[in-house]
Design a protein around this motif. Structure first.
Motif, PDB file in Angstrom:
ATOM      1  N   GLU A  33     -20.522  27.741 -79.683  1.00 54.30           N
ATOM      2  CA  GLU A  33     -21.417  28.584 -80.479  1.00 54.30           C
ATOM      3  C   GLU A  33     -21.748  27.848 -81.771  1.00 54.30           C
ATOM      4  O   GLU A  33     -20.935  27.084 -82.275  1.00 54.30           O
ATOM      5  CB  GLU A  33     -20.742  29.909 -80.817  1.00 54.30           C
ATOM      6  CG  GLU A  33     -20.453  30.771 -79.612  1.00 54.30           C
ATOM      7  CD  GLU A  33     -19.785  32.080 -79.999  1.00 54.30           C
ATOM      8  OE1 GLU A  33     -19.749  32.406 -81.205  1.00 54.30           O
ATOM      9  OE2 GLU A  33     -19.303  32.764 -79.102  1.00 54.30           O
ATOM     10  N   THR A  34     -22.958  28.095 -82.301  1.00 50.66           N
ATOM     11  CA  THR A  34     -23.344  27.461 -83.554  1.00 50.66           C
ATOM     12  C   THR A  34     -23.706  28.511 -84.591  1.00 50.66           C
ATOM     13  O   THR A  34     -24.133  29.613 -84.247  1.00 50.66           O
ATOM     14  CB  THR A  34     -24.543  26.510 -83.358  1.00 50.66           C
ATOM     15  OG1 THR A  34     -25.647  27.247 -82.831  1.00 50.66           O
ATOM     16  CG2 THR A  34     -24.193  25.365 -82.432  1.00 50.66           C
ATOM     17  N   GLU A  35     -23.527  28.136 -85.837  1.00 49.80           N
ATOM     18  CA  GLU A  35     -23.799  29.022 -86.971  1.00 49.80           C
ATOM     19  C   GLU A  35     -25.167  28.694 -87.547  1.00 49.80           C
ATOM     20  O   GLU A  35     -25.476  27.540 -87.813  1.00 49.80           O
ATOM     21  CB  GLU A  35     -22.719  28.827 -88.037  1.00 49.80           C
ATOM     22  CG  GLU A  35     -22.854  29.731 -89.224  1.00 49.80           C
ATOM     23  CD  GLU A  35     -22.709  31.190 -88.845  1.00 49.80           C
ATOM     24  OE1 GLU A  35     -23.667  31.957 -89.119  1.00 49.80           O
ATOM     25  OE2 GLU A  35     -21.672  31.575 -88.287  1.00 49.80           O
ATOM     26  N   LYS A  36     -25.996  29.729 -87.737  1.00 57.41           N
ATOM     27  CA  LYS A  36     -27.332  29.551 -88.295  1.00 57.41           C
ATOM     28  C   LYS A  36     -27.398  29.979 -89.759  1.00 57.41           C
ATOM     29  O   LYS A  36     -28.292  29.576 -90.479  1.00 57.41           O
ATOM     30  CB  LYS A  36     -28.358  30.352 -87.495  1.00 57.41           C
ATOM     31  CG  LYS A  36     -28.532  29.847 -86.084  1.00 57.41           C
ATOM     32  CD  LYS A  36     -29.550  30.642 -85.338  1.00 57.41           C
ATOM     33  CE  LYS A  36     -29.629  30.116 -83.907  1.00 57.41           C
ATOM     34  NZ  LYS A  36     -30.659  30.755 -83.142  1.00 57.41           N
ATOM     35  N   ARG A  37     -26.439  30.812 -90.184  1.00 58.05           N
ATOM     36  CA  ARG A  37     -26.466  31.326 -91.567  1.00 58.05           C
ATOM     37  C   ARG A  37     -26.261  30.210 -92.572  1.00 58.05           C
ATOM     38  O   ARG A  37     -25.506  29.283 -92.331  1.00 58.05           O
ATOM     39  CB  ARG A  37     -25.359  32.360 -91.790  1.00 58.05           C
ATOM     40  CG  ARG A  37     -25.572  33.640 -91.028  1.00 58.05           C
ATOM     41  CD  ARG A  37     -24.455  34.600 -91.312  1.00 58.05           C
ATOM     42  NE  ARG A  37     -23.216  34.023 -90.755  1.00 58.05           N
ATOM     43  CZ  ARG A  37     -21.998  34.319 -91.169  1.00 58.05           C
ATOM     44  NH1 ARG A  37     -21.817  35.179 -92.138  1.00 58.05           N
ATOM     45  NH2 ARG A  37     -20.942  33.775 -90.619  1.00 58.05           N
ATOM     46  N   ARG A  38     -26.889  30.347 -93.738  1.00 57.64           N
ATOM     47  CA  ARG A  38     -26.720  29.385 -94.827  1.00 57.64           C
ATOM     48  C   ARG A  38     -25.305  29.477 -95.372  1.00 57.64           C
ATOM     49  O   ARG A  38     -24.799  30.553 -95.619  1.00 57.64           O
ATOM     50  CB  ARG A  38     -27.690  29.688 -95.966  1.00 57.64           C
ATOM     51  CG  ARG A  38     -29.089  29.331 -95.653  1.00 57.64           C
ATOM     52  CD  ARG A  38     -29.951  29.596 -96.880  1.00 57.64           C
ATOM     53  NE  ARG A  38     -31.276  29.109 -96.650  1.00 57.64           N
ATOM     54  CZ  ARG A  38     -31.722  27.943 -97.093  1.00 57.64           C
ATOM     55  NH1 ARG A  38     -30.944  27.171 -97.799  1.00 57.64           N
ATOM     56  NH2 ARG A  38     -32.934  27.561 -96.829  1.00 57.64           N
ATOM     57  N   MET A  39     -24.684  28.332 -95.566  1.00 59.29           N
ATOM     58  CA  MET A  39     -23.341  28.304 -96.139  1.00 59.29           C
ATOM     59  C   MET A  39     -23.083  26.982 -96.841  1.00 59.29           C
ATOM     60  O   MET A  39     -21.969  26.497 -96.879  1.00 59.29           O
ATOM     61  CB  MET A  39     -22.294  28.583 -95.071  1.00 59.29           C
ATOM     62  CG  MET A  39     -22.351  27.665 -93.879  1.00 59.29           C
ATOM     63  SD  MET A  39     -21.127  28.040 -92.630  1.00 59.29           S
ATOM     64  CE  MET A  39     -21.298  29.774 -92.421  1.00 59.29           C
ATOM     65  N   GLY A  40     -24.128  26.399 -97.386  1.00 60.66           N
ATOM     66  CA  GLY A  40     -24.047  25.086 -98.003  1.00 60.66           C
ATOM     67  C   GLY A  40     -22.970  24.941 -99.057  1.00 60.66           C
ATOM     68  O   GLY A  40     -22.293  23.922 -99.132  1.00 60.66           O
ATOM     69  N   LYS A  41     -22.761  25.948 -99.892  1.00 60.02           N
ATOM     70  CA  LYS A  41     -21.786  25.851-100.976  1.00 60.02           C
ATOM     71  C   LYS A  41     -20.345  25.895-100.468  1.00 60.02           C
ATOM     72  O   LYS A  41     -19.431  25.515-101.180  1.00 60.02           O
ATOM     73  CB  LYS A  41     -22.010  26.957-101.993  1.00 60.02           C
ATOM     74  CG  LYS A  41     -23.322  26.799-102.740  1.00 60.02           C
ATOM     75  CD  LYS A  41     -23.514  27.871-103.766  1.00 60.02           C
ATOM     76  CE  LYS A  41     -24.840  27.649-104.467  1.00 60.02           C
ATOM     77  NZ  LYS A  41     -25.101  28.651-105.486  1.00 60.02           N
ATOM     78  N   LEU A  42     -20.151  26.366 -99.247  1.00 64.57           N
ATOM     79  CA  LEU A  42     -18.809  26.469 -98.680  1.00 64.57           C
ATOM     80  C   LEU A  42     -18.376  25.196 -97.956  1.00 64.57           C
ATOM     81  O   LEU A  42     -17.215  25.040 -97.617  1.00 64.57           O
ATOM     82  CB  LEU A  42     -18.743  27.647 -97.705  1.00 64.57           C
ATOM     83  CG  LEU A  42     -19.099  29.031 -98.255  1.00 64.57           C
ATOM     84  CD1 LEU A  42     -19.125  30.044 -97.129  1.00 64.57           C
ATOM     85  CD2 LEU A  42     -18.132  29.424 -99.337  1.00 64.57           C
TER      86      LEU A  42
END
Length: 93
Positions: A33-42
């Motif tokens: 599964e892949t994540e599409k949500r933004r999480m750049g700072k994490l």
């Protein structure tokens, strides 16, 4: 249209360069599964794994800062494409 072609070209180029790094990895895809949500700072680190004989997909795996958890990112997500572009810009002379 040209921007998308450029990004895809860069991904393919990185995939070709990383083929040697793919030796000795698992005999299957790492990302189910892949994540599409933004999480750049994490994100602390991003690794790109090109398609190979064991996995037909380009896989983008991020390591999170606080937990060191590895998550798979959707390489087609616009924000992930921007992250890849930044990585390539930093690595190019």
């Amino acid at each position: 249209m040209n921007c998308k072609f450029f990004v895809v070209t860069i991904i393919v180029f990185v995939a070709i360069l990383a083929v040697g790094e793919g030796l000795g990895v698992d005999q299957r895809c790492r990302c189910i599964e892949t994540e599409k949500r933004r999480m750049g700072k994490l994100i602390e680190k991003v690794e790109i794994f090109p398609p190979n004989s064991h996995c037909k997909d380009t896989e983008v795996i991020a390591t999170l800062k606080e937990t060191n958890q590895e998550i798979c990112l959707d390489p087609a997500a616009p924000w992930v494409m921007k992250v890849i572009e930044k990585i390539l810009a930093i690595k190019s002379p």
